[in-house]
Enzyme design. Structure first.
Site, PDB file in Angstrom:
ATOM      1  N   GLU A   1       0.818  -1.217   0.000  1.00  0.00           N
ATOM      2  CA  GLU A   1       0.000   0.000   0.000  1.00  0.00           C
ATOM      3  C   GLU A   1       0.852   1.268   0.000  1.00  0.00           C
ATOM      4  O   GLU A   1       0.500   2.264  -0.642  1.00  0.00           O
ATOM      5  CB  GLU A   1      -0.940  -0.011   1.210  1.00  0.00           C
ATOM      6  CG  GLU A   1      -2.093  -0.994   1.083  1.00  0.00           C
ATOM      7  CD  GLU A   1      -1.685  -2.440   1.351  1.00  0.00           C
ATOM      8  OE1 GLU A   1      -2.437  -3.348   0.966  1.00  0.00           O
ATOM      9  OE2 GLU A   1      -0.601  -2.646   1.950  1.00  0.00           O
TER      10      GLU A   1
ATOM     11  N   HIS B   1     -11.254  -6.229   8.181  1.00  0.00           N
ATOM     12  CA  HIS B   1     -12.089  -5.934   7.022  1.00  0.00           C
ATOM     13  C   HIS B   1     -13.376  -5.210   7.441  1.00  0.00           C
ATOM     14  O   HIS B   1     -14.405  -5.359   6.796  1.00  0.00           O
ATOM     15  CB  HIS B   1     -12.435  -7.228   6.268  1.00  0.00           C
ATOM     16  CG  HIS B   1     -11.246  -7.945   5.731  1.00  0.00           C
ATOM     17  ND1 HIS B   1     -10.463  -8.767   6.504  1.00  0.00           N
ATOM     18  CD2 HIS B   1     -10.681  -7.936   4.496  1.00  0.00           C
ATOM     19  CE1 HIS B   1      -9.469  -9.257   5.775  1.00  0.00           C
ATOM     20  NE2 HIS B   1      -9.582  -8.769   4.556  1.00  0.00           N
TER      21      HIS B   1
END
Length: 252
Positions: free
Chosen positions: A61, A131
């Site tokens: 990322e 998540h």
């Protein structure tokens, strides 16, 4: 113009399709975006626009956002995807210390304003700790970036296109529980919804309720309950843009 029944992920795809068609410099990149992404938001775009404009990145990322900053500084339009908002934290330094400050550290000689970072956001009820997060508050204290969270397909497309065209780096969080749950008639052609403008969904005289994303739908139900059970008149506002937020509408 022509509209089409779309759920939220299809409205995102439509916005990205419009952006790539309009701007020949626009590129989409991230983990697994080439085959359509985990939530199918980029499905069909690589076949339509080619592997040089829609392509996968390594699982990094920090690298995705750092690359996006470079693409934007070079003059192209960068649309980066972080696969889940929970995994945006390795890129925190790139967003807060590089993207947000680039214009200011160079005295406006350079900027990465053509950078948009998309990420699925919020809980779905079975995502567990990695998540389910809503990390917008971490970024809401950082001048130089804009943060936007839509509540519906119609809102998502107009707001995303505004982020992509905005001359400041933007983070666009997409409520993943609404990807398939929310369906609306959405214009096929591109359109814009202004950033930093909250929307009053219901007027009221007793109390103001402010929400964004998935919680807008919860707050609307609360307003109905408050009216029916307590006789309390609620004003309901969808903030839409978290930074810089619409203080004028909320205070009014």
């Amino acid at each position: 113009g022509q509209t089409q029944k779309m759920n939220l992920f299809q409205s995102i795809t439509s916005a990205l399709d419009n952006a790539l068609a309009k701007d020949p410099t626009a590129v989409i990149f991230g983990e697994d975006v080439a085959f359509g992404g985990v939530f199918r938001c980029t499905v069909g775009l690589r076949d339509k626009y080619g592997k040089d404009r829609v392509f996968n990145t390594p699982l990094c990322e920090q690298g995705i956002v750092g690359f996006g900053i470079g693409v934007a500084v070079a003059g192209a339009t960068a649309i980066a995807e972080i696969q889940f908002a929970d995994y945006i934290f390795p890129a925190f330094d790139q967003i807060v210390n590089e993207a947000a400050k680039y214009r200011y550290r160079s005295g406006d000689l350079f900027n990465c304003g053509n950078l948009t970072i998309r990420a699925p956001w919020g809980c779905v009820g079975h995502g567990a700790l990695y998540h389910s997060q809503s990390p917008e508050a971490f970024f809401a204290h950082c001048p130089g970036i804009k943060i936007v969270i839509p509540r519906s397909p119609l809102q998502a497309k107009g707001l995303l296109l505004s982020c992509i065209e905005d001359k400041n780096p933007c983070i666009f969080f997409e409520p993943k529980i609404l990807y398939r749950a929310a369906v609306e008639q959405v214009p096929v052609e591109p359109y814009n919804i202004p950033l930093s403008q909250a929307e009053v969904l219901q007027t009221g005289s007793d109390v103001t309720l402010v929400a964004w994303g998935t919680q807008v739908h919860v707050i609307k139900e609360v307003a109905v309950m408050a009216q029916e059970k307590l006789g309390v008149s609620c004003e309901v506002i969808d903030l839409r843009t978290i930074l810089p937020w619409d203080t004028e509408t909320v205070c009014k």
